[in-house]
Design an enzyme around this catalytic site. Structure first.
Site, PDB file in Angstrom:
ATOM      1  N   ARG A 143      14.339  -2.444   0.402  1.00 58.63           N
ATOM      2  CA  ARG A 143      14.317  -1.304   1.325  1.00 58.63           C
ATOM      3  C   ARG A 143      15.670  -0.610   1.468  1.00 58.63           C
ATOM      4  NH1 ARG A 143       9.539  -1.060   4.098  1.00 58.63           N
ATOM      5  NH2 ARG A 143       8.216  -2.904   4.078  1.00 58.63           N
ATOM      6  N   ASP A 183       9.656   7.487   2.737  1.00 58.51           N
ATOM      7  CA  ASP A 183      11.113   7.323   2.772  1.00 58.51           C
ATOM      8  C   ASP A 183      11.688   7.116   1.370  1.00 58.51           C
ATOM      9  OD1 ASP A 183      11.455   7.689   5.466  1.00 58.51           O
ATOM     10  OD2 ASP A 183      11.416   5.559   5.973  1.00 58.51           O
ATOM     11  N   GLY A 196       7.597  -1.706   1.019  1.00 62.17           N
ATOM     12  CA  GLY A 196       6.631  -2.790   1.064  1.00 62.17           C
ATOM     13  C   GLY A 196       5.698  -2.782  -0.137  1.00 62.17           C
ATOM     14  N   ASP A 248      -0.468   2.178   3.943  1.00 62.42           N
ATOM     15  CA  ASP A 248      -0.730   2.819   5.236  1.00 62.42           C
ATOM     16  C   ASP A 248      -1.452   4.156   5.095  1.00 62.42           C
ATOM     17  OD1 ASP A 248       0.484   0.696   6.440  1.00 62.42           O
ATOM     18  OD2 ASP A 248       2.341   1.738   6.935  1.00 62.42           O
ATOM     19  N   LYS A 259       3.289   5.711  -3.143  1.00 61.75           N
ATOM     20  CA  LYS A 259       2.797   4.379  -2.802  1.00 61.75           C
ATOM     21  C   LYS A 259       2.831   4.162  -1.297  1.00 61.75           C
ATOM     22  CE  LYS A 259       5.355   1.749  -1.455  1.00 61.75           C
ATOM     23  NZ  LYS A 259       6.159   0.846  -0.607  1.00 61.75           N
ATOM     24  N   THR A 260       1.826   3.561  -0.729  1.00 66.59           N
ATOM     25  CA  THR A 260       1.840   2.958   0.597  1.00 66.59           C
ATOM     26  C   THR A 260       0.418   2.623   1.009  1.00 66.59           C
ATOM     27  OG1 THR A 260       2.231   3.221   2.989  1.00 66.59           O
ATOM     28  CG2 THR A 260       1.913   5.227   1.745  1.00 66.59           C
TER      29      THR A 260
END
Length: 553
Positions: free
Chosen positions: A146, A177, A82, A206, A203-204
């Site tokens: 993805r 992941d 994402g 979340d 990266k993320t």
């Protein structure tokens, strides 16, 4: 790209700052080897799976000499997973480092993530292309995807393509992941004597790719500032109208870092932290009773309004719903054959009764019809429930209403409950990165290049000391394998990079725990406002509350 906004035009002029060590000419930066590190859990299994990239040292950069830094290189880069604000600056930092070392070097951008690597779908990035995306949000410079490179066919295609393109290195920008995929490719290339280095970048939005080595993943700062600005404005509106309860679902399927950070910035009345619920084994009934207790107490004070924050993955932390999900996922192949012939929820539940445990069925029966239907119908390609698409905000609204009605019948509640459901998610993924993320990501890109220039592979770019001014940041790399544990994936035990959950013993959660009883009853809302890119340092360069508290002396 076509017409640009005034803000975008201004952001083009922003010059990211760098740690002092990365401001040097690449030939004047050398590697310093630190201690050799290994995973705390499952070490033997990970060593067996990753014999070529296991047990490597932490590395940092210092002033010195590296005569190999300025040789001509061809490097590939891809964005995976994402979107997160700052990805364009990672690529810009990587590009600038590569070109400054040798103007004839080339950076190839693979389109739409790992799938572009497998298909050999790429473009050679140029000054014109890079300059059009500096300090901007999104991943649209080359797109993201993805795809997971797992099968022999995919690995063979990736190897053929990097060899045909004569790549010296590959940079993979992604979350846990995606960086697991980076570790896997680094190991495969080493085992097959493919001379291509692989470097990951954390990266993320979340915030769940962090550990003792990685202080924060990029995008978390920007996204939580966006959500906090929205929640703060919503709180101001709620306090103005004084008649609504806003139930806000926030990004974070596997961890509650985003919800915790927004709560620390905005001081809502109720904040659900999934990790706490799991730790205390709180039932759905207990959670709802606690929320209703706050609603009743505020109503008694004449305040029939409030704000509740819920992480999107909350149902993966509540024991009853976790059990229900597990049982439904376990036998879904069998269930699906029958479910295609059943058209109503009642028919599905009737058929299911006796096929799952009494406890799981009781949970299903407790759920509002529309939500129960989502548990039984939303599936990903692997047959697993698509938890992120379950409307948990509406689940809580329906069940809170039911409980408040019973309390009213018993004379224990005399207020009015007017709920509104909100979901803040995609709004935070592709905005202009904050100054922090613009600087951090540019430094990560430069760090990725320096790891390549110093011959490393199987590392994740690491920039630390982030609570200090940029000049005092440090840069280096951490072996990807040290962040791994072994988890069950598609019925097979595999080494993967572990997700970071909210630390219930950490300072950020302690700050919430200390204040939430007061915030519950006393309207204490804070409106942080939108992201500031210009102005006083305390406005445009502030860090997250999470990072501030974690690094507090």
């Amino acid at each position: 790209m076509s017409t640009i906004s005034v803000l975008q035009s201004a952001r083009y002029k922003f010059q990211p700052d760098l740690p002092v060590v990365l401001k040097q000419d690449a030939t004047k930066i050398q590697l310093e080897l630190g201690q050799t590190v290994v995973p705390e859990k499952d070490a033997d299994k990970i060593k067996n799976a990753y014999p070529k990239t296991y047990g490597m040292p932490i590395v940092t950069f210092k002033a010195g000499t590296n005569t190999d830094a300025n040789k001509k290189r061809r490097v590939g880069v891809l964005l995976s997973g994402g979107q997160a604000p700052g990805g364009h600056n990672v690529i810009s930092g990587l590009y600038d480092g590569l070109k400054a070392a040798n103007k004839d070097s080339e950076l190839l951008g693979f389109h739409l993530g790992p799938g572009g690597l497998v298909k050999c779908d790429y473009e050679i990035l140029t000054d014109e292309k890079i300059n059009a995306y500096r300090n901007t949000g999104g991943f649209d410079i080359i797109g993201s995807g993805r795809t997971k490179i797992e099968t022999d066919e995919q690995v063979n295609a990736a190897i053929k393509n990097v060899q045909d393109l004569k790549l010296d290195a590959l940079v993979i920008v992604g979350g846990d992941d995606s960086n697991t995929n980076a570790a896997f490719l680094a190991e495969c290339f080493k085992q097959r004597n493919v001379p291509v280095q692989v470097i990951g970048v954390p990266k993320t939005i979340d915030g769940d790719l962090k550990n003792e080595y990685i202080e924060t993943s990029f995008g978390f700062d920007t996204a939580t500032k966006v959500y906090s600005g929205l929640v703060g404005s919503l709180e101001r509106d709620t306090d103005s109208a004084k008649k609504y309860w806003n139930i806000v679902k926030l990004m974070g399927r596997s961890a509650s870092h985003v919800t915790l950070e927004v709560a620390l910035q905005c001081h809502p009345n109720v904040t659900l932290i999934g990790e706490e619920i799991a730790e205390k084994k709180m039932s759905l009934t207990q959670i709802l009773d606690n929320i209703c207790d706050v609603i009743v107490k505020r109503s008694a004070n004449g305040e029939d309004f409030g704000v509740i924050l819920i992480p999107e993955g909350i149902v993966e932390f509540i024991p009853e719903t976790v059990n229900l999900i597990s049982e439904l996922n376990k036998n879904w192949v069998e269930y699906e054959k029958v479910y295609t012939t059943l058209t109503t929820l009642d028919a599905k539940k009737k058929w299911l009764n006796g096929k799952i445990s009494k406890e799981a069925y009781a949970t299903l029966d407790l759920l509002p019809a529309a939500i129960a239907d989502q548990f039984l119908g939303l599936r990903d390609p692997h047959g697993n429930i698509m938890v992120s698409q379950i409307e948990t905000d509406k689940l809580f609204i329906s069940m809170i209403k039911e409980r408040l009605a019973k309390l009213a019948e018993a004379g224990k509640y005399k207020g009015t409950f007017s709920p509104l459901a909100q979901f803040y998610g995609y709004e935070g993924r592709s905005v202009f990165p904050s100054n922090f993320d613009a600087n951090y990501c540019y430094a990560l890109g430069k760090t990725a290049f320096m790891l390549i220039a110093n011959g490393q592979t199987g590392y994740i770019a690491n920039v630390r000391n982030l609570s200090k001014p940029v000049a005092e940041w440090t840069a280096g790399g951490v072996p990807l394998t040290v962040m791994m544990n072994v988890e069950l994936r598609k019925g097979v035990w595999k080494p993967v990079i572990a997700k970071s959950l909210v630390d219930l013993n950490g300072k950020p959660f302690a700050e919430l725990a200390k204040n939430r009883d007061e915030w519950a009853i006393k309207t204490s809302y804070v409106c942080p406002g939108p992201i500031q890119y210009f102005g006083p340092d305390e406005c445009c360069n502030r860090i997250t509350e999470t990072l501030r508290l974690e690094k507090q002396a």
